[in-house]
Write a protein that holds these residues in place. Structure first.
Motif, PDB file in Angstrom:
ATOM      1  N   ARG A  29       0.830  -1.201   0.000  1.00  0.00           N
ATOM      2  CA  ARG A  29       0.000   0.000   0.000  1.00  0.00           C
ATOM      3  C   ARG A  29       0.864   1.250   0.000  1.00  0.00           C
ATOM      4  NH1 ARG A  29      -5.302  -1.276   1.954  1.00  0.00           N
ATOM      5  NH2 ARG A  29      -5.460  -3.428   2.702  1.00  0.00           N
ATOM      6  N   ARG A  30       0.239   2.375  -0.355  1.00  0.00           N
ATOM      7  CA  ARG A  30       0.910   3.662  -0.249  1.00  0.00           C
ATOM      8  C   ARG A  30       0.885   4.113   1.206  1.00  0.00           C
ATOM      9  NH1 ARG A  30       0.909   6.961  -4.728  1.00  0.00           N
ATOM     10  NH2 ARG A  30       2.104   8.376  -3.399  1.00  0.00           N
ATOM     11  N   PRO A  31       2.004   4.608   1.762  1.00  0.00           N
ATOM     12  CA  PRO A  31       2.003   5.063   3.159  1.00  0.00           C
ATOM     13  C   PRO A  31       1.242   6.373   3.312  1.00  0.00           C
ATOM     14  CG  PRO A  31       4.117   5.532   2.127  1.00  0.00           C
ATOM     15  CD  PRO A  31       3.333   4.726   1.128  1.00  0.00           C
TER      16      PRO A  31
ATOM     17  N   HIS B 270       3.642  18.629  -7.667  1.00  0.00           N
ATOM     18  CA  HIS B 270       3.926  17.782  -6.507  1.00  0.00           C
ATOM     19  C   HIS B 270       4.895  16.696  -6.936  1.00  0.00           C
ATOM     20  CE1 HIS B 270       3.195  16.520  -2.461  1.00  0.00           C
ATOM     21  NE2 HIS B 270       2.877  15.293  -2.838  1.00  0.00           N
ATOM     22  N   SER B 271       6.146  16.841  -6.562  1.00  0.00           N
ATOM     23  CA  SER B 271       7.181  15.899  -6.988  1.00  0.00           C
ATOM     24  C   SER B 271       7.557  14.985  -5.830  1.00  0.00           C
ATOM     25  CB  SER B 271       8.423  16.660  -7.472  1.00  0.00           C
ATOM     26  OG  SER B 271       8.880  17.520  -6.446  1.00  0.00           O
ATOM     27  N   ASP B 272       6.809  13.929  -5.662  1.00  0.00           N
ATOM     28  CA  ASP B 272       7.148  12.955  -4.620  1.00  0.00           C
ATOM     29  C   ASP B 272       7.322  11.592  -5.266  1.00  0.00           C
ATOM     30  OD1 ASP B 272       3.992  11.757  -3.415  1.00  0.00           O
ATOM     31  OD2 ASP B 272       4.478  12.706  -5.314  1.00  0.00           O
ATOM     32  N   GLY B 273       8.404  10.893  -4.904  1.00  0.00           N
ATOM     33  CA  GLY B 273       8.606   9.552  -5.419  1.00  0.00           C
ATOM     34  C   GLY B 273       7.573   8.595  -4.850  1.00  0.00           C
ATOM     35  N   ARG B 274       7.034   7.741  -5.689  1.00  0.00           N
ATOM     36  CA  ARG B 274       6.030   6.793  -5.222  1.00  0.00           C
ATOM     37  C   ARG B 274       6.707   5.700  -4.404  1.00  0.00           C
ATOM     38  NH1 ARG B 274       0.948   6.904  -7.310  1.00  0.00           N
ATOM     39  NH2 ARG B 274       0.542   8.486  -8.891  1.00  0.00           N
ATOM     40  N   VAL B 275       6.249   5.542  -3.185  1.00  0.00           N
ATOM     41  CA  VAL B 275       6.799   4.553  -2.267  1.00  0.00           C
ATOM     42  C   VAL B 275       5.685   3.611  -1.848  1.00  0.00           C
ATOM     43  CG1 VAL B 275       7.914   4.187  -0.031  1.00  0.00           C
ATOM     44  CG2 VAL B 275       8.522   6.174  -1.416  1.00  0.00           C
TER      45      VAL B 275
ATOM     46  N   SER C 123       6.267   3.071  11.521  1.00  0.00           N
ATOM     47  CA  SER C 123       7.101   2.479  10.477  1.00  0.00           C
ATOM     48  C   SER C 123       6.387   2.395   9.138  1.00  0.00           C
ATOM     49  CB  SER C 123       7.547   1.078  10.907  1.00  0.00           C
ATOM     50  OG  SER C 123       6.434   0.216  11.059  1.00  0.00           O
ATOM     51  N   CYS C 124       5.080   2.717   9.115  1.00  0.00           N
ATOM     52  CA  CYS C 124       4.299   2.655   7.877  1.00  0.00           C
ATOM     53  C   CYS C 124       3.976   4.043   7.334  1.00  0.00           C
ATOM     54  CB  CYS C 124       2.996   1.880   8.112  1.00  0.00           C
ATOM     55  SG  CYS C 124       3.234   0.182   8.650  1.00  0.00           S
ATOM     56  N   LEU C 125       4.609   5.091   7.868  1.00  0.00           N
ATOM     57  CA  LEU C 125       4.320   6.461   7.464  1.00  0.00           C
ATOM     58  C   LEU C 125       5.503   7.039   6.699  1.00  0.00           C
ATOM     59  CD1 LEU C 125       2.804   7.778  10.824  1.00  0.00           C
ATOM     60  CD2 LEU C 125       1.562   6.881   8.851  1.00  0.00           C
ATOM     61  N   VAL C 126       5.238   8.046   5.890  1.00  0.00           N
ATOM     62  CA  VAL C 126       6.290   8.779   5.199  1.00  0.00           C
ATOM     63  C   VAL C 126       6.132  10.255   5.554  1.00  0.00           C
ATOM     64  CG1 VAL C 126       4.873   8.990   3.108  1.00  0.00           C
ATOM     65  CG2 VAL C 126       7.341   9.323   2.975  1.00  0.00           C
TER      66      VAL C 126
END
Length: 246
Positions: free
Chosen positions: A117-119, A163-168, A181-184
């Motif tokens: 999932r996406r954080p 919005h330039s954020d790398g997909r994690v 630990s699941c947040l960005v």
């Protein structure tokens, strides 16, 4: 018609019992509702091997990751939430007696309840700010809606043009969405945009003020003098002004 693999131990025992009682294959088939081939096969297996239980439960591929392996895989996931399936597979196979494939790792993680999932994105806060926010929440946890109606809120925010954020992506259980630990972490910057300051209350909206330059102490005091004081004078007495500390 039942099939050999579909018969329970009780049904097999009924077939053997009927044949031993003297019923023919046809009579047993009519009595129990199974085919003559099934009656003949089950009774022959009992006559030759004295076996009335099915071996179907022992069929199928053996599970490659047992309970101990699942606990080890869970530790790997918790140690690095952002690890890919390839990375988790490599780490799991290091030092192990048997190697497993990426497909097995992916299937095992899903069986354990994990999904990619996406954080959630949360503000980047220092330990001091987290402590202050917790103290504020505890001090006002018994406030009612009527209490909060007497509060004016203000904050400044930057709106990005892009919005330039790398997909994690991370591996987590369904109830772990807000686990640290699941947040960005995010910051109010990163790309061209515009910064504005605003204030509002339950009763009315205040002005939205563009901030042309860096919002230092002098610029902020100017905003307070030009906009906060006039806005607060329009409200009822004993109003509380809260500004963001994040």
């Amino acid at each position: 018609m039942g099939k050999k693999g579909d018969l329970s131990d009780f049904e097999r025992g009924m077939i053997v019992g009927a044949r031993r009682a003297g019923l023919s294959i046809s009579e047993t088939a009519d009595l129990l509702g199974f085919s003559r081939t099934t009656i003949s096969r089950v009774y022959r297996e009992w006559s030759e091997k004295e076996k009335t239980s099915s071996e179907r439960q022992f069929c199928g591929r053996k599970c490659l990751v047992d309970a101990r392996g699942q606990r080890r895989m869970a530790r790997l996931v918790r140690a690095d939430r952002r690890a890919t399936v390839t990375q988790n597979t490599t780490r799991y196979n290091q030092g192990g007696q048997k190697s497993i494939s990426e497909r097995t790792v992916r299937g095992t993680l899903r069986q354990m309840g994990y999904s990619s999932r996406r954080p959630h994105r949360v503000p980047l806060l220092s330990a001091k700010n987290r402590k202050l926010r917790l103290q504020f929440a505890q001090a006002h946890r018994n406030w009612t809606i009527e209490d909060w109606k007497n509060v004016a809120w203000s904050d400044e925010s930057r709106f990005l043009l892009r919005h330039s954020d790398g997909r994690v992506r991370i591996w987590r259980l369904q109830h772990e969405s807000m686990d640290p630990s699941c947040l960005v972490s995010t910051v109010q910057a990163g790309g061209g945009g515009v910064m504005v300051w605003g204030i509002f209350s339950w009763h009315s909206l205040g002005p939205l003020v563009p901030i042309e330059h860096r919002c230092n102490a002098t610029a902020y005091l100017s905003i307070v003098a030009d906009h906060v004081h006039p806005f607060m004078t329009q409200l009822v007495p004993n109003f509380l002004w809260l500004l963001s500390a994040g």
